[in-house]
Structure formats: C-alpha cells, structure tokens
Write an enzyme that holds these catalytic residues in place. Structure first.
Site, PDB file in Angstrom:
ATOM      1  N   LYS A   1      38.127  59.366 -17.670  1.00  0.00           N
ATOM      2  CA  LYS A   1      38.291  58.436 -18.754  1.00  0.00           C
ATOM      3  C   LYS A   1      39.020  58.827 -19.678  1.00  0.00           C
ATOM      4  O   LYS A   1      39.953  57.980 -20.030  1.00  0.00           O
ATOM      5  CB  LYS A   1      36.883  57.775 -19.078  1.00  0.00           C
TER       6      LYS A   1
ATOM      7  N   GLU B   1      41.253  50.769  -8.541  1.00  0.00           N
ATOM      8  CA  GLU B   1      40.353  52.090  -9.240  1.00  0.00           C
ATOM      9  C   GLU B   1      39.027  52.079  -8.840  1.00  0.00           C
ATOM     10  O   GLU B   1      38.582  53.162  -8.508  1.00  0.00           O
ATOM     11  CB  GLU B   1      40.185  51.657 -10.835  1.00  0.00           C
TER      12      GLU B   1
ATOM     13  N   HIS C   1      61.074  38.636  -3.556  1.00  0.00           N
ATOM     14  CA  HIS C   1      61.904  39.680  -3.320  1.00  0.00           C
ATOM     15  C   HIS C   1      61.138  40.930  -2.812  1.00  0.00           C
ATOM     16  O   HIS C   1      61.787  41.983  -2.982  1.00  0.00           O
ATOM     17  CB  HIS C   1      62.387  40.198  -4.843  1.00  0.00           C
TER      18      HIS C   1
ATOM     19  N   GLU D   1      46.819  44.337 -14.324  1.00  0.00           N
ATOM     20  CA  GLU D   1      45.321  44.798 -14.688  1.00  0.00           C
ATOM     21  C   GLU D   1      44.297  44.450 -13.642  1.00  0.00           C
ATOM     22  O   GLU D   1      43.516  45.192 -13.290  1.00  0.00           O
ATOM     23  CB  GLU D   1      44.979  44.313 -16.253  1.00  0.00           C
TER      24      GLU D   1
ATOM     25  N   ASN E   1      37.994  72.744 -21.587  1.00  0.00           N
ATOM     26  CA  ASN E   1      38.559  71.606 -21.188  1.00  0.00           C
ATOM     27  C   ASN E   1      40.055  71.660 -21.556  1.00  0.00           C
ATOM     28  O   ASN E   1      40.479  71.998 -22.843  1.00  0.00           O
ATOM     29  CB  ASN E   1      37.957  70.497 -22.088  1.00  0.00           C
ATOM     30  N   GLY E   2      41.093  71.578 -20.652  1.00  0.00           N
ATOM     31  CA  GLY E   2      42.443  71.557 -20.833  1.00  0.00           C
ATOM     32  C   GLY E   2      43.173  72.220 -19.904  1.00  0.00           C
ATOM     33  O   GLY E   2      42.608  72.644 -18.824  1.00  0.00           O
TER      34      GLY E   2
ATOM     35  N   LYS F   1      42.248  47.268 -11.484  1.00  0.00           N
ATOM     36  CA  LYS F   1      40.820  47.194 -11.663  1.00  0.00           C
ATOM     37  C   LYS F   1      40.327  47.249 -10.137  1.00  0.00           C
ATOM     38  O   LYS F   1      39.420  48.194  -9.872  1.00  0.00           O
ATOM     39  CB  LYS F   1      40.152  45.807 -12.336  1.00  0.00           C
TER      40      LYS F   1
ATOM     41  N   TRP G   1      36.659  67.992 -14.402  1.00  0.00           N
ATOM     42  CA  TRP G   1      37.561  67.339 -13.487  1.00  0.00           C
ATOM     43  C   TRP G   1      38.527  68.246 -13.270  1.00  0.00           C
ATOM     44  O   TRP G   1      39.220  68.887 -13.962  1.00  0.00           O
ATOM     45  CB  TRP G   1      38.270  66.197 -14.470  1.00  0.00           C
TER      46      TRP G   1
ATOM     47  N   ARG H   1      34.408  62.126 -18.123  1.00  0.00           N
ATOM     48  CA  ARG H   1      35.430  62.841 -18.544  1.00  0.00           C
ATOM     49  C   ARG H   1      35.771  63.605 -17.309  1.00  0.00           C
ATOM     50  O   ARG H   1      36.523  64.349 -17.083  1.00  0.00           O
ATOM     51  CB  ARG H   1      35.254  63.796 -19.532  1.00  0.00           C
TER      52      ARG H   1
ATOM     53  N   CYS I   1      37.244  66.768 -18.275  1.00  0.00           N
ATOM     54  CA  CYS I   1      36.347  67.954 -18.451  1.00  0.00           C
ATOM     55  C   CYS I   1      35.359  67.630 -19.789  1.00  0.00           C
ATOM     56  O   CYS I   1      35.922  67.295 -20.784  1.00  0.00           O
ATOM     57  CB  CYS I   1      36.815  69.397 -18.594  1.00  0.00           C
TER      58      CYS I   1
HETATM   59  C1  G6P Z   1      42.640  56.822 -17.598  1.00  0.00           C
HETATM   60  C2  G6P Z   1      41.437  55.649 -17.834  1.00  0.00           C
HETATM   61  C3  G6P Z   1      41.995  54.268 -18.019  1.00  0.00           C
HETATM   62  C4  G6P Z   1      42.789  54.430 -19.102  1.00  0.00           C
HETATM   63  C5  G6P Z   1      44.006  55.411 -19.183  1.00  0.00           C
HETATM   64  C6  G6P Z   1      44.332  55.572 -20.451  1.00  0.00           C
HETATM   65  O1  G6P Z   1      43.396  56.506 -16.570  1.00  0.00           O
HETATM   66  O2  G6P Z   1      40.724  55.828 -16.407  1.00  0.00           O
HETATM   67  O3  G6P Z   1      40.871  53.336 -18.040  1.00  0.00           O
HETATM   68  O4  G6P Z   1      43.217  53.095 -19.279  1.00  0.00           O
HETATM   69  O5  G6P Z   1      43.466  56.801 -18.793  1.00  0.00           O
HETATM   70  O6  G6P Z   1      43.551  56.000 -21.435  1.00  0.00           O
HETATM   71  P1  G6P Z   1      43.211  55.668 -23.147  1.00  0.00           P
HETATM   72  O7  G6P Z   1      41.941  56.356 -23.456  1.00  0.00           O
HETATM   73  O8  G6P Z   1      44.477  56.210 -23.898  1.00  0.00           O
HETATM   74  O9  G6P Z   1      43.302  53.961 -23.528  1.00  0.00           O
END
Ligand code: G6P
Length: 615
Positions: free
Chosen positions: A610, A495, A511, A488, A100-101, A492, A74, A27, A2
């Site tokens: 994010k 996501e 396995h 990673e 927000n929260g 990606k 969000w 956000r 948010c």
């Molecule tokens: C969310 C974002 C990711 C990020 C993660 C941790 O899931 O979409 O891209 O890696 O949070 O966020 P931070 O800001 O703590 O790296």
C-alpha cells in the site's frame, strides 16, 4: 513498503511488535521477523510468509524481553525466503537491524566489506548496512558509541532508509534513523515505540514524533529520546498529538477491511467535506490552502502528480478544474514526470495526491518541482506523512485509516477534496456562475446520502460478480469525467482478482479493444445521463453487435440502456461532474465480490503493497 515496529519499555515487546506488524502488513507481506532481547541473549526469529506464519514458527520459542524490533517485508533485493527476511545481523551477531527502503550503493559497499573479510548470508542490501555498522564500531575499539557508529555508517549510504538497530550488549537502547522512508517515534510512560506509521502505537500513546529526513534517534529508558542529524547536529524533538482512534483500525464486523472501507464512504466523504462546505451560506473553504488561494487562482497551469489510484483521482481533478476554474491541467505519473526534465516554472502549481503521503515517486517529483520554484499543494490522507510535511500547503482528505491494499474510500475522498478545491478556486476566479456554484454545493452535500442508496445495490452486484467471476479479461469504458472511473474500475478488478482488465475512453474502443470483444468478454460501461449519453449508447450498441456482454452503470429511471445491456446497476441522478463519486462504488463492490468468489486475498493482494516507498 516494508513495515517496521520496535519497542522498549516494560511490557512484553513481542506482543506489541506482532500486533503492530499485523497492522503494517499493508506495507508488504513476503516475510516477517523479530529480534527480541531478554536481558541475556538477542533472539532472532524470521520466516517467509505472513506475520501469522511467523507466529506459528515462534510458537515454542523464547519470546521474553521488553525490548525488540520487528519487520514485515516487501521483497526488493533477493527473493522472499527465510534468509532474506529481516532482521539481519552483524557478522559477530552483536547487532540486528530492520530496514525499509533501498541502499542503492550496497553492491560497492558489499564488495569492499567482502574484501575486508565480511561474509554475507543473504542477498539483501540491508545486511550490508549492519556489517558496515559493525565494522565502524569494532574498528573504533569502543571509543564510539553504537549510536555514533550508526551515524557514521549512514554517511556512507546512498539511498532510502528507515532503520532500527538493536544491540545485544546493551538491552537498554534502540537506534533509529530515516531518509525518504517514514518512521514515527511513540512516547509513552516509561516506554518508547517506533513504527513506519502510528497505527501500532495508537492504543498506548497519543504523543508521537515524526522523524525528519536525515535524522537519527537514540531511545533509552535511562536517557530518553535524543535526536541528531546524520550530519551531527542536535535536534529538539517536536511532539505531535495523534488523532487516530483504535476502532478505525479494526474490521468492525466486516469480513475484510476493503468491504468495510467501501461501506464507510458515505461517512468518509462527509468527513472530507466537514467544516469546509455549507450550501446554505454559499460557502466552500479549505483552510489549509487559504494562504495560497491567490497563487492557485493566478496559476498558469496546474500539474497533478500521483501514482496508482491517486493518479486516477488526478484525472478526475483535471475535468473539475478545467471546467470550474478554467485553469489548464496536466496529470502526470509521478515516476514519469521526474525523469523527464519537465518544464516547470514559478507560475506553476503542482498538486500532489497521495493516500499514504509516502509514495517515493510522488515525494521525489514534488522535491524536484519545489527546487524549480513551483508552489506545491498536497492532498494526503495520512496526517503527518512525508508528503504533507513537504508541501507548501494542502488539504487532508480525512477519510480515516485505509488498510485494504486496494484503495477505495481514499479515492472518493480525494475526488471530494478536488471538487471542493475546484469550486473554491472557480468561485474566486469568477469562472463559475453563482447559480451553478450553489447548485453544485447542494448536490455535493447530498452525495453521502445518494451513496447510501448505491450501497444497497450490493446483492445485485454480487449476482453480476458470480456471472463474470471466471472471465479472463474485462473491458471498462467511460467518457469524459467517467473515463478515469473506467480506469479505476479496471485497476480494482486486476489488483484484487487477478483478472486482466483495461479501462478505455468509450470512443477509443473502436481503435483497438473492439478486436477483443466476443461473447466471453464482459464490458463494463458508465452510461449515466449526461452530455455524452447518446454517444455511449452507440458504443454499447457496437459492443452488442459483436456479442459482447454489457454491464452498465445507469442513472435511475433510464430506459434505453436498461433494454440493451445484459446487466445494469442504477445510481441516483446527480450533476455530471459528481458522477465519479457515485459510479466508482459499484465497481469497487464488483471487484470485491469477484475476488472473494475466486478465493483471493482481498486485503493483501499478491505482490502489492500500500505504501510504495521504493522508486
Ligand atoms: C500503491 C497502492 C495503491 C495506491 C498507490 C499510490 O500502488 O497499492 O492503492 O493508489 O500506491 O499510493 P498513494 O499512497 O501515493 O496514494
């Protein structure tokens, strides 16, 4: 999660708020809304969808006024719809609030308020808070200011919040407060800004105050900025100077922020090392941790806590620190760590890794570790963020604002800083020979240039993307320090393109995941020339024997894998410890192109945000 923006001054509040909300859409983008005061009425407009949908909705409405609040959501409590969108209003419509929260005790408060005659329109926790504020204010028969009523209400709230309240009866004040969710006050000439981060205010002012947990602020053009704690203690605002540039918040000719951020990596890695590394002088120095260097050297154990992509950076860090500094490392999901009653003592050093510096689970994990006496080191990207302020010491990654929700340049910057840290500590501990130390410094300095050549693979990668864009599943394999790169890469892809993907240590394939392999299954393998090369080649053979499709990242000049793989991406030779900095990037580009070809919203993938400020 948010985003909040608010403004009070002389400009049209709506313009500033809408532009700010667009910057904060990373956000959350389930719905958006504004409350604008035009000196006569308080107009509230809100809509499910993105900020652009709100703009279309507002097109023919009254947007006048130089005070207002805005929100991009969000969803937590209640589905994304118009009613659950913020701002929420008090029953008498005198006050509106953005939040927000999460108000954890909202159900109890709602029950009590309902019994006292309050009627609620939405499913949200937020609406409960504005009703509570209204009740406290009204019951006081105006003996309390709204500021005091908000402060008293917040004493009844359990949970996390950043809030801004606007008052229909006083178009000259905003009230804001924070606990565990970020809020920044911008101080301009005869105007104030409020936002979840500094990006909405950067073109107007460089002077900001980061509200601390438990603080409540009163913003008025007549009386200025006043800050108290929720417990009623006066506070003196500490003004920070922003070091952010407007152009870093724009796409700069790229179709998406994500692509721009992928392409920025030679520069962002360079920036992460700037002033910290000089191979000609055999020097690595991280000023932010200098005072705690000895503590880290003496540490019995390092514990990395992080979430998402940052957790993957932590895994790379594990290999770096164990190899170079010979300190045992544990890498923990912050969310799991804090609920496990972990054994932590004063000889432990906890390293929190976070792009945003606001991730609720990471914050909570370091608070707990701090209480148990551990030393807390931060690796954050956002300057002034909550995590960076809570740690004992730390190093910023200096990657610049990352706006695409899928993290790219923040990851490589985190890995760069971890490499510098491991080298610095290894050198101090004497666990690395001078020769190796110097060789690694030279190699690290050359990474930005080598990365430029990795980026020239873009057209090759685009072709590979078009071949596999319709896959339903994908497997990513790597060994050793490249195992986190596989994780990673898979993250990606899922996501942003919504293709199911899994990362595995290459040897673990047999396995379980091997059962999934058929001619439809793309298997992405990091097969660069290092100690496990032969073994990875065997793993590739195993995939080929089952008709799987192999797409390999190989070292320039490699012959064996080139022959057996269906596709390959050649990256320059580097020290095996530094391969993640290069090998991650082709996977980022691949995910990007697949997502674009599948017409996905690359910068704002569905359901994600994010800055995850809920636990
Ligand atoms: C969310 C974002 C990711 C990020 C993660 C941790 O899931 O979409 O891209 O890696 O949070 O966020 P931070 O800001 O703590 O790296």
């Amino acid at each position: 999660m948010c985003g909040i923006v608010a403004y009070i001054g002389k400009q049209t509040a709506y313009d500033i708020i809408i532009k700010g909300l667009k910057r904060l859409e990373y956000r959350g983008y389930d719905s958006a809304g504004v409350a604008l005061h035009n000196s006569k009425s308080l107009n509230v407009y809100k809509k499910k969808g993105k900020v652009a949908d709100l703009e279309t909705f507002i097109d023919d409405k009254d947007i006048s006024g130089s005070i207002g609040i805005g929100h991009t959501r969000w969803a937590t409590h209640g589905p994304p719809n118009d009613i659950n969108s913020h701002p929420h209003q008090s029953g008498n419509k005198d006050f509106a609030l953005v939040h927000n929260g999460i108000i954890e005790n909202y159900a109890v408060l709602k029950e009590e308020l309902t019994q006292r005659g309050h009627q609620f329109l939405s499913d949200t926790d937020t609406e409960v808070l504005i009703h509570l504020i209204e009740e406290i204010y009204t019951n006081s028969k105006k003996s309390l200011t709204l500021f005091e009523a908000v402060r008293i209400a917040l004493n009844e709230v359990i949970g996390a919040y950043a809030i801004v309240v606007i008052n229909k009866n006083n178009p000259n004040e905003l009230i804001a407060a924070r606990k565990s969710s970020p809020l920044v006050v911008g101080i301009g000439e005869g105007e104030f800004f409020l936002a979840s981060d500094a990006t909405p205010m950067v073109e107007f002012t460089k002077n900001v105050v980061y509200l601390e947990d438990g603080e409540i602020a009163h913003l008025s053009l007549e009386t200025g900025l006043k800050i108290k704690t929720v417990a009623n203690q006066e506070k003196t605002p500490y003004i920070h100077e922003l070091e952010m540039h407007l152009e870093t918040l724009e796409k700069g000719g790229f179709d998406h922020f994500m692509l721009k951020e992928i392409y920025e990596q030679p520069q962002s890695i360079h920036d992460s090392m700037r002033g910290r590394l000089r191979s000609s002088k055999s020097m690595v120095s991280l000023g932010g941790i200098k005072d705690y260097e000895e503590k880290i050297v003496q540490a019995k154990r390092l514990i990395f806590v992080a979430c998402g992509t940052s957790w993957h950076a932590g895994l790379v860090g594990e290999y770096l620190f164990e190899d170079l500094a010979r300190i045992p490392v544990e890498v923990e999901y912050a969310s799991e760590f804090r609920y496990r009653n972990p054994i932590i003592n004063e000889d432990d050093v906890v390293i929190a890794i976070s792009q945003s510096g606001e991730t609720a689970d990471t914050l909570a994990a370091i608070k707990m570790a701090k209480e148990k006496g551990a030393t807390i080191v931060g690796i954050c990207n956002v300057v002034g963020s909550s995590i960076s302020r809570l740690t004992d010491c730390g190093s910023y990654t200096h990657a610049g604002p990352e706006i695409g929700v899928a993290s790219t340049k923040a990851f490589t910057a985190q890995v760069t800083v971890l490499t510098l840290m491991a080298l610095m500590i290894g050198k101090k501990k004497g666990t690395i020979t001078n020769q190796r130390f110097n060789r690694l410094l030279v190699e690290l300095e050359s990474i930005p240039e080598k990365l430029e050549s990795v980026l020239t693979l873009d057209s090759v990668i685009k072709k590979i993307a078009s071949t596999y864009k319709d896959s339903s599943n994908a497997l990513y394999l790597g060994r050793g320090i490249n195992f986190p790169v596989a994780l990673e890469g898979a993250l990606k892809l899922k996501e942003i393109s919504y293709i199911h993907a899994e990362g595995y240590p290459a040897a673990e394939m047999k396995h379980g995941p091997i059962a999934l392999i058929d001619e439809e299954m793309p298997v992405f393998v990091i097969a660069t020339q290092d100690t496990s090369y032969e073994k990875v080649v065997s793993n590739i053979q195993e995939v080929k024997a089952r008709k799987g499709k192999v797409i390999a990242i190989i070292t320039k000049g490699d012959k064996d894998v080139k022959e057996i793989a269906d596709h390959y991406m050649e990256i320059p030779l580097t020290d095996s410890l530094l391969v993640p900095l290069l090998a991650t990037v082709p996977f980022q580009l691949l995910s990007y192109h697949v997502a674009v070809m599948r017409e996905c919203n690359v910068d704002q993938p569905r359901n994600l945000a994010k800055s995850v400020t809920v636990e």
